[in-house]
Design a protein around this motif. Structure first.
Motif, mmCIF file in Angstrom:
data_model
loop_
_atom_site.group_PDB
_atom_site.id
_atom_site.type_symbol
_atom_site.label_atom_id
_atom_site.label_comp_id
_atom_site.label_asym_id
_atom_site.label_seq_id
_atom_site.Cartn_x
_atom_site.Cartn_y
_atom_site.Cartn_z
ATOM 1 N N GLN A 157 4.563 5.470 5.357
ATOM 2 C CA GLN A 157 4.854 4.639 6.521
ATOM 3 C C GLN A 157 3.681 3.735 6.841
ATOM 4 O OE1 GLN A 157 7.731 4.584 8.080
ATOM 5 N NE2 GLN A 157 7.123 3.263 9.786
ATOM 6 N N ASP A 158 3.987 2.466 7.093
ATOM 7 C CA ASP A 158 2.963 1.537 7.545
ATOM 8 C C ASP A 158 3.288 1.095 8.965
ATOM 9 O OD1 ASP A 158 1.313 -0.547 8.174
ATOM 10 O OD2 ASP A 158 1.380 -1.458 6.177
ATOM 11 N N SER A 159 2.654 1.762 9.916
ATOM 12 C CA SER A 159 2.814 1.415 11.327
ATOM 13 C C SER A 159 1.466 1.116 11.949
ATOM 14 C CB SER A 159 3.489 2.577 12.076
ATOM 15 O OG SER A 159 4.830 2.688 11.672
ATOM 16 N N GLY A 160 0.503 0.700 11.128
ATOM 17 C CA GLY A 160 -0.837 0.449 11.643
ATOM 18 C C GLY A 160 -1.504 1.762 12.014
ATOM 19 N N ASP B 180 0.818 -1.219 0.000
ATOM 20 C CA ASP B 180 0.000 0.000 0.000
ATOM 21 C C ASP B 180 0.847 1.261 0.000
ATOM 22 O OD1 ASP B 180 -2.233 -1.468 0.038
ATOM 23 O OD2 ASP B 180 -2.803 -1.022 2.124
ATOM 24 N N ILE B 181 1.885 1.230 0.815
ATOM 25 C CA ILE B 181 2.671 2.464 0.914
ATOM 26 C C ILE B 181 3.484 2.702 -0.345
ATOM 27 C CG2 ILE B 181 2.704 2.778 3.421
ATOM 28 C CD1 ILE B 181 5.284 1.196 3.573
ATOM 29 N N GLN C 289 7.006 -3.557 10.910
ATOM 30 C CA GLN C 289 6.644 -2.216 10.431
ATOM 31 C C GLN C 289 7.335 -2.017 9.082
ATOM 32 O OE1 GLN C 289 9.183 0.893 12.184
ATOM 33 N NE2 GLN C 289 9.863 -0.655 13.644
ATOM 34 N N PHE C 290 6.757 -1.167 8.274
ATOM 35 C CA PHE C 290 7.295 -0.986 6.930
ATOM 36 C C PHE C 290 7.390 0.497 6.550
ATOM 37 C CE2 PHE C 290 5.095 -5.048 7.098
ATOM 38 C CZ PHE C 290 6.078 -5.918 6.644
ATOM 39 N N ALA C 291 8.405 0.805 5.746
ATOM 40 C CA ALA C 291 8.553 2.158 5.224
ATOM 41 C C ALA C 291 8.880 2.078 3.744
ATOM 42 C CB ALA C 291 9.680 2.884 5.953
ATOM 43 N N ALA C 292 8.313 2.996 2.978
ATOM 44 C CA ALA C 292 8.678 3.126 1.559
ATOM 45 C C ALA C 292 8.932 4.608 1.323
ATOM 46 C CB ALA C 292 7.547 2.627 0.663
ATOM 47 N N SER D 136 -0.236 4.565 6.035
ATOM 48 C CA SER D 136 -1.151 3.542 5.518
ATOM 49 C C SER D 136 -2.367 3.453 6.439
ATOM 50 C CB SER D 136 -0.465 2.187 5.492
ATOM 51 O OG SER D 136 -0.452 1.667 6.806
ATOM 52 N N GLU D 137 -3.340 2.709 5.997
ATOM 53 C CA GLU D 137 -4.577 2.542 6.768
ATOM 54 C C GLU D 137 -4.601 1.189 7.460
ATOM 55 O OE1 GLU D 137 -7.967 4.484 6.152
ATOM 56 O OE2 GLU D 137 -6.326 5.927 6.267
ATOM 57 N N SER D 138 -3.481 0.500 7.510
ATOM 58 C CA SER D 138 -3.543 -0.875 8.029
ATOM 59 C C SER D 138 -3.850 -0.865 9.527
ATOM 60 C CB SER D 138 -2.243 -1.621 7.736
ATOM 61 O OG SER D 138 -1.222 -1.162 8.571
ATOM 62 N N TYR D 139 -4.263 -2.010 10.004
ATOM 63 C CA TYR D 139 -4.764 -2.118 11.373
ATOM 64 C C TYR D 139 -4.261 -3.435 11.942
ATOM 65 C CZ TYR D 139 -8.107 -1.612 15.165
ATOM 66 O OH TYR D 139 -8.683 -1.450 16.393
ATOM 67 N N ASP D 140 -3.587 -3.372 13.064
ATOM 68 C CA ASP D 140 -2.985 -4.583 13.602
ATOM 69 C C ASP D 140 -3.913 -5.271 14.613
ATOM 70 O OD1 ASP D 140 -0.241 -6.039 13.744
ATOM 71 O OD2 ASP D 140 -0.998 -5.938 15.802
ATOM 72 N N PRO D 141 -3.981 -6.589 14.572
ATOM 73 C CA PRO D 141 -4.904 -7.282 15.482
ATOM 74 C C PRO D 141 -4.442 -7.316 16.934
ATOM 75 C CG PRO D 141 -3.686 -8.880 14.175
ATOM 76 C CD PRO D 141 -3.335 -7.520 13.639
#
Ligand code: FES
Ligand code: FES
Lengths: 782, 163
Positions: free
Chosen positions: A663-666, A431-432, A637-640, A728-733
């Motif tokens: 950035q994808d940090s949830g 996504d990122i 965690q992810f970064a682009a 990002s819009e991600s969501y961690d469980p």
């Protein structure tokens, strides 16, 4: 376990950090600012040789100097080994052997710093100079001088899956690499100090630290006294990035205070911060990757050396690149930790991912070029997606044995609520990369591999993209906890041991607690540094803070809330089911009816138990009531990041023109805090990519540029001030309200992006740091 | 005896002449907002204003501070009445650890006095005498631009009130 509801009232808000006004008025007290009554000042005697043993030490002249309270040598120490977090230091506080120029040998406490310095010069020392070794490849050889009792080399950390011979067979194109990384210095702004004071057989240690609990453990190991007699009070840090965890000078301060029979403060100079504490490792990657013509990676084989200097003891530099590029069908990664007679090396922000990770990015880019793929597409194709297997489970060795063995002890019934272990729980680079490429205009601005989009005399402009990943905390050294107290007036006090390294965790942890309880942020206060009140936690390291400490803070708050609602149900709602109650803005009410007539402020609930003479407490204390699932086995965690550079091919000068960090940090708990983390990481990475490196003296190994004049850092005009950040819009469980870790992936992505952009501008890959000389040399100039 | 005028107050001090101004401000006058990091004039964290000009106080001997108006971060706003520049740093979060912040705020004050309506480029350039290792630069630029706006509004209001 999942939280569906994303309708948050405190989480997600860019509230100003709690200590903002102390910060802008200069009132905040770092350890260097603290004084205690009648304290003495300490100074450390440092080793002038790269490797030497003290054969005679005479402190009588130093002790006789007026104003000296005590001299500490290795003869006064208990001779026990202690370990800093993540093996950033392992050894004795003082043992009469110097393992690098600048190593701690003895210390003096005196009425002033000047007298302590004079006294240090009066200590008479005779050394037996021992053979030394600076080069890690040399240090591995059988006949190399041995720096440590354990030998110079650690068992390698190896992760393996599939069969690399198969991967080789399936590869239609391959690329090899042999890349050397210079050492980055933390180059802290703010220095550090430690103050220790004994009361009877108990000691208090004030210092700037990201890891109060682990520092207390270190003092305990080094002194052999009960943990209950040690109180660490971690104060705010200047910039740290892993430097100020538990450091040997802090423990020297404790021992010196005992010897001097009074409080002692040791304040490090800027040079001591840069030449005697620690640094990023010198590293070398040799590797090979292969892929099919349509860009599927079949083979990833890397052998990576890290130099630990005198006291570092690591063998496992993160390398979450292994998981990120985990779609490679067959893999073999090995990391070898080696000691040398150089300054100790330890974990600096993004450890491993800034080096081994950058090597993998570069080799992957070279493969993508060979098969004619866009770097964004190549990454999306080969990087891990949610639900896919994590490769780290195939580790043969790690710091606490095999990861599988570690997990084996976990009760089966607990796992039911957990994400599938050893599979990525949420987030990815996809996504990122997609949203970042769109916003940056990647498709229009990228003109192909090794092709600048603009040529203007000697100036070449081009864009680059890079990715980074990291864990969200690691649990190998213990479980993280937190305590939340509801006071009689309805205010909350959170106790969690994360220190204050400046990124804003007091605020974000408080936001988590406020959200979980259903109160406003100003009803929450927090203590993060006092080990007498905070339960054990790793601290702010390994991107642990939001994920694991935040989980504990939320769990402790939920436990306090449960107790509160049980009391409310019993005392105020005629024995209603507590599950039918809710709290909004500090008021307890029937679920879904915040405006009900039957609503009672938290204070009233507390009043009910206070006025009950048979009650057991006047406040409520919550703590996590179930263990946290092991984050290493599923959370990343992810970064682009996207950058535009301009390279002057005559002078080798690189300028950064534009920057976008996705950035994808949830869930983003505080966008103001997170954007600072992301851009701060990007700038530190860009600095490492184009300038930063320590220079070691060839004869002595001493650091020649241990000051900010000779060790160059990026400044405001060196980095695009219009840099953009996207989330990002991600969501961690598992993470609190869906949040994950954040601080370390951005620095890794930045390095890879800048390196690729320079390649696209010039057509040559340059090893880091890409200083003007190196760029010119790589282009065939002299 | 050394006489220093700091934040409008005069202090007479008996201090050795080889001490730096930064050291005396911090350790004799308790002005800990004068942060000392590099001690060699590079990082700007110890920046104070000497007759309105930004100076790295770690590079000045204490006596060189005599006969001048000195201002440290403590001479700006207080936590319940922040100076507009401080307010702007809070709003834009132009910091993480904030060790560099007082230095940046003082540099910004001198800069905006010279150039009340700067471009972002000018601001980034002007803020390059200070180092922020945490890398808050884009937000420091945001803060200074926002402070410039606040100060223009305030000064405009002052002028209107005076008319
Ligand atoms: S401390 Fe004065 S400029 Fe760095
Ligand atoms: S905020 Fe940490 S150095 Fe600037």
């Amino acid at each position: 376990m999942g939280y569906e509801d994303r309708n948050f009232s405190v989480v997600g808000k860019g509230v100003h950090v709690k200590d903002a006004s102390e910060k802008v008025t200069g009132a905040l007290k770092y350890a260097v600012d603290l004084k205690v009554q009648n304290m003495a000042y300490g100074k450390i005697l440092r080793c002038p040789h790269p490797h030497a043993r003290i054969t005679r030490i005479d402190t009588s002249k130093a002790e006789a100097l007026a104003g000296v309270y005590g001299v500490l040598t290795h003869l006064d120490t208990p001779g026990l080994d202690w370990e800093a977090a993540w093996f950033n230091y392992r050894g004795k506080v003082l043992d009469g052997i110097g393992r690098f120029v600048g190593d701690d040998m003895a210390a003096v406490a005196a009425v002033s710093e000047e007298i302590a310095e004079q006294a240090v010069r009066l200590i008479e020392v005779e050394y037996e100079v021992l053979p030394h070794v600076f080069d890690m490849e040399e240090a591995r050889k059988m006949d190399a001088p041995q720096i440590r009792d354990e030998g110079n080399e650690r068992d390698p950390y190896i992760v393996e899956w599939g069969d690399v011979a198969e991967g080789e067979k399936d590869a239609e194109v391959t690329v090899d690499c042999d890349i050397f990384y210079e050492s980055q210095q933390y180059a802290p702004l703010g220095r550090n100090a430690a103050i220790a004071e004994w009361m009877g057989d108990k000691v208090t240690l004030w210092t700037s630290s990201q890891t109060p609990s682990e520092l207390r453990d270190g003092v305990h190991e080094a002194l052999g006294i009960p943990l209950s007699k040690i109180r660490v009070m971690a104060l705010p840090c200047g910039s740290s990035f892993g430097q100020w965890w538990s450091n040997n000078f802090m423990i020297i301060t404790v021992l010196l205070a005992k010897k001097a029979r009074r409080a002692v403060k040791i304040e490090l100079t800027n040079e001591e911060c840069m030449a005697t504490v620690k640094r990023r490792h010198l590293e070398r990657t040799r590797g090979r990757m292969g892929c099919t013509k349509d860009g599927q990676i079949t083979l990833a084989q890397f052998d990576h050396l890290i130099d630990n200097g005198g006291y570092g003891f690591k063998d496992d530099v993160g390398f979450f690149c292994v998981d990120m590029w985990g779609r490679a069908r067959h893999g073999h990664y090995a990391v070898h930790g080696i000691n040398t007679n150089l300054l100790t090396a330890g974990c600096m922000r993004g450890v491993g991912d800034c080096t081994l990770g950058a090597s993998v990015e570069r080799v992957a880019d070279q493969l993508a070029e060979k098969v004619g793929m866009d770097p964004v597409d190549f990454r999306i194709k080969n990087q891990i997606k949610p639900g896919e297997e994590l490769r780290m489970q195939h580790s043969k060795h790690n710091m606490k044995g095999n990861i599988k063995e570690y997990i084996d002890g976990i009760r089966e019934d607990l796992k039911e609520d957990w994400p599938e272990l050893f599979h990525l729980s949420s987030g990815s680079t996809e996504d990122i990369l997609t949203m970042g490429a769109d916003a940056f205009g990647w498709k229009e601005r990228w003109k192909g591999w090794g092709k600048p989009h603009t040529v203007d005399g000697p100036l070449r402009r081009a864009v680059g993209v890079g990715t980074g990943a990291h864990v969200c905390g690691v649990e190998f050294e213990g479980s993280t906890s937190a305590v939340v107290r509801i006071n009689p007036d309805g205010s909350l006090k959170v106790h969690c041991s994360v220190g204050r390294q400046g990124q804003g965790s007091e605020t974000t942890q408080s936001q988590v607690a406020a959200e979980a309880m259903g109160v406003s942020l100003d009803m929450v206060e927090i203590e993060t540094g006092d080990t007498d009140s905070c339960p054990w936690s790793h601290g702010s390291l390994a991107s642990n803070t939001m994920y694991r400490v935040g989980w504990a803070t939320r769990a402790a708050t939920m436990d306090a809330r449960r107790q509160l609602l049980e009391i409310a149900a019993r005392e105020l709602f005629d024995g209603a089911d507590p599950a039918e109650l809710d709290i909004t803005d500090g008021v307890v009410h029937p679920k879904g009816q915040p405006d009900s007539n039957r609503r009672f402020p938290i204070t009233q609930v507390l009043h009910e138990i206070r006025s009950d003479t048979l009650g057991q407490t006047s406040s409520i204390t919550g703590r996590p009531s179930v263990p946290m699932p092991p984050a290493t086995t599923f959370a990343r965690q992810f970064a682009a990041q996207f950058v535009e550079v301009e390279v002057d091919i005559e002078t080798g000068q690189i300028k950064l023109l534009d920057f976008l960090a996705a950035q994808d940090s949830g869930t983003v708990v505080n966008p103001q805090v997170l954007k600072n983390q992301v851009i701060g990481g990007a700038i530190c990475g860009a600095g490492f990519a184009i300038y930063e490196h320590l220079v070691f003296d060839e004869e002595t190994g001493a650091i020649k540029n241990a000051n900010l004049l000779d060790y160059k850092l990026l400044r405001a005009a060196d980095f695009p001030h219009q840099a953009k950040v996207m989330f990002s819009e991600s969501y961690d469980p598992v993470g609190p309200f869906g949040a994950r870790g954040a601080g370390e992936s951005p620095i890794a992505a930045s390095i890879a992006a800048v390196a690729q952009a320079v390649y696209n501008a010039t057509g040559v890959w340059v090893d880091l740091p890409m200083t003007p000389e190196r760029v010119v040399r790589a282009l065939g100039g002299v | 005896m050394t006489t220093l005028k700091v934040n409008g107050q005069t202090h007479t001090l008996d201090v050795a002449p080889n001490r730096t101004l930064a050291d005396v401000l911090r350790n004799e006058l308790g002005l800990i907002g004068v942060r000392v990091s590099c001690s060699e004039g590079e990082c700007g964290s110890c920046t104070v204003l000497v007759d309105g000009e930004p100076v790295t106080s770690c590079m000045m001997l204490v006596d060189q501070g005599e006969q001048h108006e000195l201002q440290t971060i403590e001479g700006l706003g207080t936590s319940d009445d922040l100076h507009p520049i401080q307010q702007a740093f809070v709003e834009q979060q132009g910091f993480q650890c904030a060790f560099c912040t007082p230095g940046f705020v003082m540099s910004a004050k001198a800069f905006l006095a010279e150039n009340p309506n700067p471009t972002r480029e000018e601001t980034a350039f002007a803020m390059s005498g200070n180092i922020c290792r945490c890398g808050a630069y884009p937000y420091i630029v945001d803060a200074v631009m926002n402070a410039a706006e606040k100060l223009r509004a305030r000064d405009g209001a002052d002028r209107r009130a005076a008319d």
